[in-house]
Design an enzyme around this catalytic site. Structure first.
Site, mmCIF file in Angstrom:
data_model
loop_
_atom_site.group_PDB
_atom_site.id
_atom_site.type_symbol
_atom_site.label_atom_id
_atom_site.label_comp_id
_atom_site.label_asym_id
_atom_site.label_seq_id
_atom_site.Cartn_x
_atom_site.Cartn_y
_atom_site.Cartn_z
ATOM 1 N N GLU A 100 0.840 -1.198 0.000
ATOM 2 C CA GLU A 100 0.000 0.000 0.000
ATOM 3 C C GLU A 100 0.877 1.251 0.000
ATOM 4 O OE1 GLU A 100 -2.518 -0.751 3.412
ATOM 5 O OE2 GLU A 100 -1.266 0.492 4.700
ATOM 6 N N CYS A 101 0.515 2.179 -0.862
ATOM 7 C CA CYS A 101 1.162 3.477 -0.989
ATOM 8 C C CYS A 101 2.664 3.321 -1.260
ATOM 9 C CB CYS A 101 0.873 4.344 0.231
ATOM 10 S SG CYS A 101 1.046 6.119 -0.113
ATOM 11 N N ALA A 102 3.518 3.459 -0.277
ATOM 12 C CA ALA A 102 4.952 3.303 -0.493
ATOM 13 C C ALA A 102 5.264 1.946 -1.116
ATOM 14 C CB ALA A 102 5.703 3.460 0.823
#
Length: 466
Positions: free
Chosen positions: A339-341
């Site tokens: 998720e995200c990073a």
């Protein structure tokens, strides 16, 4: 139901920027220095403040987010995180009554304070005002009678004379006691960048010194005995503690090893996510993609949470041995949740730096901040969620991710604030990658399904959506 008396209080403010984090963290550290076991908590989805809280108390900082986890889980999560503590200090989010956009009080500091039946201390920025402070505090004290605003801490006070004027105004017109007055000082300043404070894991000695300075400042400026008396006035808690073993079934006794990205580049992770994976039968092993040249031995699943890979793009890229190992793990069919990073790390490039190359996508920093809660539905089956699964998550990033020529199978869809449909993220047979941050306490079936995939146990969907 067993009633438990846990002294507790909520640190709120009229708006962001008033000094909540300085006061809350300093208060946690000052109480810890007195020999108390302090349980630190943060309202909302923020990952960074809990890191400072953990430094202040020696305990894991935990979030209390009524949007991500549901109002019904707030008291159980507090009790879970505060097990063995003498007192819980809960830092609020934004202004006291600010919550999920367009959803009334949902996920606001005020709502959490009411759910916990906790007294509230309002941190007021006293700079550039004197008598007007009484009107401000009076308004916050009377806006919602169910919120018990029981004290004020004045922040950024200029002088003894300024403090006297503020105290006189509050005594005259607000009816809320002043618990302390904190002078303006640069000593406790913490550096910020594009998404807020610099995380604790990136500052090490500087972060320790900042927390020590906060503790000294608050101990000298605030009546700690009055704060303790206020916290002890909170009524008993009645809900049972949140228990990860009651939220998920133990799907295997083989203990598949799930590697969890950590360290300075991937510091955003809710403690409950790993606890749910363990409750479902996994062995969770942290590793640092900045420094470790290989995955933990025997890795059969990989979770890469949020953080700041854009700050460490060159270093992450230089660790080609680990990038190759992750690509090889993906090729075996092992489940990967990012998720995200983590999404950025799995792509081909980040700001021109080669990444793992598992996803046909490139990412870059932008000037645009994407921020907000989301109610999403899974569009395709993945090792994290079957198609149709509904979750609540949170976006917070300044990067943009562009798919390549290959057809994309998005992870999620949701309605935007202007009522258009947004599709986002990537899925393959064994990879789920998205910008959406999820708190798995609000959707524990995600952990159970992921452990099944890591253990090569057939995925299924039962009557409970697991």
């Amino acid at each position: 139901m067993t009633h438990v008396h846990l002294p507790r209080l909520v640190i709120a403010a009229p708006s962001s920027g008033a000094g909540k984090t300085t006061v809350a963290t300093g208060l946690m550290a000052a109480l810890t220095a007195r020999g108390l076991a302090v349980s630190p908590h943060k309202v909302g989805p923020d990952y960074i403040d809990p890191g400072y809280h953990a430094l202040a108390t020696g305990r894991r900082g935990r979030n209390l987010d009524a949007f991500l986890c549901g109002p019904e889980r707030i008291e159980p999560l507090l009790r879970h995180g505060a097990a063995g503590a003498d007192i819980a200090v809960i830092e609020g989010v934004m202004g006291m009554f600010d919550g999920a956009s367009g959803r009334g009080e949902l996920a606001s500091t005020a709502q959490v304070a009411k759910l916990l039946r906790a007294p509230v201390v309002l941190v007021v920025d006293g700079s550039s005002q004197s008598r007007s402070v009484a009107a401000l505090v009076h308004g916050f004290a009377t806006w919602d009678p169910q919120v018990r605003l029981a004290g004020v801490i004045l922040n950024r006070v200029a002088s003894d004379r300024h403090e006297q004027l503020l105290r006189e105004a509050l005594e005259e017109g607000a009816g809320v006691p002043v618990l302390g007055a904190v002078r303006r000082t640069a000593a406790v300043a913490t550096p910020s960048r594009h998404l807020g404070l610099v995380p604790v894991v990136e500052r090490s000695a500087a972060a320790l010194q900042a927390v020590a300075d906060m503790a000294e400042l608050i101990a000298a400026s605030v009546d700690l005995e009055a704060v303790l008396a206020l916290a002890r006035s909170a009524p008993p808690l009645t809900a049972a503690p949140w228990d990860p073993t009651a939220e998920v079934a133990r799907v295997t006794t083989a203990a598949p090893r799930i590697a969890l990205a950590a360290g300075a580049a991937f510091s955003f992770s809710y403690a409950e996510n790993a606890e749910l994976l363990a409750a479902a039968g996994a062995e969770v092993v942290p590793f640092d993609p900045l420094h470790d040249k290989r995955l933990p031995d025997g890795t059969s699943g990989l979770v890469i949470g949020g953080g700041f890979p854009e700050v460490y793009g060159e270093q992450l890229s230089a660790n080609s041995e680990l990038r190759t190992a992750i690509a090889e793990l993906a090729a075996t069919g092992a489940p990967i949740a990012a998720e995200c990073a983590g999404l950025l790390y799995l792509g081909r490039e980040l700001d021109g730096h080669p990444m793992c190359g598992i996803l046909d996508a490139t990412a870059r920093m932008t000037e645009r901040l994407t921020l907000g809660y989301r109610e999403a539905v899974a569009l395709h089956d993945s090792p994290l969620a079957p198609a149709g699964t509904r979750v609540r998550g949170h976006e917070f990033h300044r990067t943009a991710c562009t798919p390549g020529a290959s057809p994309a199978t998005p992870a999620w869809a949701w309605r935007s604030p202007v009522n258009t449909t947004v599709t986002e993220g990537f899925t393959t047979a064994n990879v789920h990658a998205s910008y959406l941050h999820l708190h798995w306490a609000g959707a524990p079936q995600l952990a159970e399904r992921f452990v099944r995939a890591a253990g090569r146990i057939p995925l299924y969907l039962d009557d409970q959506g697991r």
